[in-house]
Write an enzyme that holds these catalytic residues in place. Structure first.
Site, PDB file in Angstrom:
ATOM      1  N   HIS A  26      47.176  50.264  21.876  1.00 57.91           N
ATOM      2  CA  HIS A  26      46.191  50.769  22.840  1.00 57.91           C
ATOM      3  C   HIS A  26      46.743  51.951  23.621  1.00 57.91           C
ATOM      4  O   HIS A  26      46.057  52.941  23.865  1.00 57.91           O
ATOM      5  CB  HIS A  26      45.763  49.652  23.796  1.00 57.91           C
ATOM      6  CG  HIS A  26      44.578  48.892  23.301  1.00 57.91           C
ATOM      7  ND1 HIS A  26      44.677  47.943  22.308  1.00 57.91           N
ATOM      8  CD2 HIS A  26      43.259  48.962  23.630  1.00 57.91           C
ATOM      9  CE1 HIS A  26      43.468  47.455  22.062  1.00 57.91           C
ATOM     10  NE2 HIS A  26      42.600  48.053  22.843  1.00 57.91           N
ATOM     11  N   LYS A  91      40.659  37.102  24.102  1.00 58.50           N
ATOM     12  CA  LYS A  91      40.496  35.890  24.914  1.00 58.50           C
ATOM     13  C   LYS A  91      40.618  36.248  26.381  1.00 58.50           C
ATOM     14  O   LYS A  91      41.387  37.116  26.760  1.00 58.50           O
ATOM     15  CB  LYS A  91      41.526  34.832  24.516  1.00 58.50           C
ATOM     16  CG  LYS A  91      42.972  35.191  24.836  1.00 58.50           C
ATOM     17  CD  LYS A  91      43.899  33.996  24.651  1.00 58.50           C
ATOM     18  CE  LYS A  91      45.354  34.370  24.629  1.00 58.50           C
ATOM     19  NZ  LYS A  91      46.111  33.973  25.809  1.00 58.50           N
TER      20      LYS A  91
END
Lengths: 163, 282
Positions: A26, A91
């Protein structure tokens, strides 16, 4: 568009291509976007899976491959959404900024069974690292999944399952 | 009489323990998950608990890691006074971790430099060495995932702090973990010692058997606190994956130790539902 029909809390089985990317991937993607550099994968319409799979045992398609904590990706997510990402799988909760960006770009955030990497490996039909291979488990893997089980965490209207 | 154990033997045992811990979910944890599944009334929570139980079954059968985060290997060694080890113990443990992780296709999640990050490997392990009586060597490997390790909290209380304040801190630490650390949790708590020792105790508490029976702690006073905390935590309605339900924690394990007159350290070290550890005695 399908994203608009799904509501927070809905169950969904995903078929097709997803790309794994976690912390370091990322960071690199967000930097490349900022510097207008060529990206190693096409983010337009892409689904990103926050996952760093275990190594692939001999004779298997992939090792254990469950989701990692999504909120660590929050600071990079709006840039990726602006670059065309349409779906994310992970999650846990997301920041307000991420929920806003999801709404703005009509994207979607899914949850999948946390801590169930051996089970989830069953839904992966093909897997190969395609970018940032030097990052080892944090490399970007291209996964072809069949009936990958998801729950809508934040829908395209920005509504969250946690609220 | 002195018993001689070679470092090489220790290396092999550690390697096997890494595999056992990562592939086979602890029996006590599995039993607690099953009992939670039976008690849970929330459909989504039930479905997630079923997936967790099924995941453990697949992992064991196919020798796949229970979780892709095969953790930072925490290794607890208890050396009997009557033992002499030939060779380098720490290096044997690290080599054992590396060899076990490689053999099991487990994840290389350890970065050498915590600031510059860079390439990841399998070790060093976090090694805790303790001495004991007798001439046995006890080794436990606890692969600790970082989704839950990241939620660790330490607080130095005043020595006059009320038990209610301490309980509140522990419950709030669980609340703050929300869905991120993969509930249902096993909550390890260390009370007493120094700051670092309270953290060690909290981790060590996770090695104790997970059970909902109220007599699992030697001190019934502590056992009562554990039960009360478990009840409070399970009223938080975090539930499996944080999507609601009465199973937010499977157990609260507290370890205590004497401390200084001026302080009262309390550390909370949470484990995800995939609490993995394996022990061997040589």
């Amino acid at each position: 568009m399908r994203n608009l029909k799904l509501k927070a809390g809905d169950r969904f089985l995903l078929n097709g291509i997803i790309y794994t990317a976690r912390d370091q991937a990322h960071k690199r993607l967000a930097q490349a976007i900022k510097q207008h550099k060529k990206l190693p994968i096409n983010l337009k319409g892409a689904v990103i899976y926050y996952c760093g799979p275990a190594k692939t045992p001999r004779g298997k398609i992939i090792g254990s491959c469950g989701p990692t904590t999504s909120s660590r990706m929050d600071e990079f997510t709006p840039a990726l959404l602006e670059a065309g990402v349409k779906g994310m799988v992970g999650k846990g909760v997301r920041s307000k900024e991420v929920a806003k960006a999801i709404k703005k770009y009509q994207a979607i955030y899914f949850l999948t069974y946390a801590g169930c990497g051996a089970l989830l490996a069953k839904y992966v039909k093909k897997a190969a690292p395609v970018a940032y291979k030097d990052l080892g488990p944090e490399a970007i893997y291209k996964l072809e999944v069949k009936d990958f089980p998801l729950i809508v965490g934040i829908d395209a209207r920005g509504r969250s399952i946690y609220e | 009489m002195t018993r001689v154990i070679s470092a090489n033997k220790i290396k092999d045992v550690v390697a096997d323990l890494c595999l056992e811990a990562n592939f086979i979910l602890r029996k006590d944890v599995l039993a607690a998950l099953r009992s939670a599944f039976l008690k849970e009334r929330n459909n989504r929570a039930k479905d997630i608990l079923a997936a967790i139980i099924q995941n453990a079954r697949i992992a064991k059968r196919e020798k796949l890691a229970i979780c892709q985060d095969t953790g930072l290997a925490c290794v607890f060694v208890e050396i009997g006074q009557g033992i002499r080890i030939t060779g380098d113990l720490k290096s044997a443990i690290n080599k054992g971790v590396e060899s076990g992780y490689k053999k099991g296709s487990l994840r290389n999640s350890v970065v050498r430099d915590p600031l510059q990050r860079g390439k990841s490997g399998y070790q060093p392990a976090i090694i805790h060495i303790d001495m004991a009586g007798g001439n046995k060597l006890k080794i436990t490997v606890l692969p600790k995932g970082f989704g839950c390790e990241n939620k660790t909290q330490l607080k130095m209380f005043r020595p006059t702090a009320k038990i209610e304040e301490i309980k509140k801190f522990i419950v709030e630490a669980v609340r703050a973990s929300g869905p991120d650390a993969c509930p249902p949790y096993i909550v390890g708590v260390g009370i007493g010692g120094s700051a670092d020792y309270a953290c060690f105790l909290a981790k060590k508490a996770l090695l104790r058997r997970v059970t909902t029976s109220p007599r699992h702690h030697v001190t019934s006073r502590i056992s009562k606190i554990e039960q009360d905390l478990l009840k409070q935590i399970n009223l938080l309605n975090i539930g499996p994956m944080g999507l609601g339900g009465k199973t937010t924690a499977l157990a609260v394990n507290i370890e205590i130790y004497p401390t200084h007159i001026a302080g009262l350290p309390v550390c909370v070290n949470i484990s995800c539902h995939a609490l993995r550890s394996a022990t061997a005695e040589i």
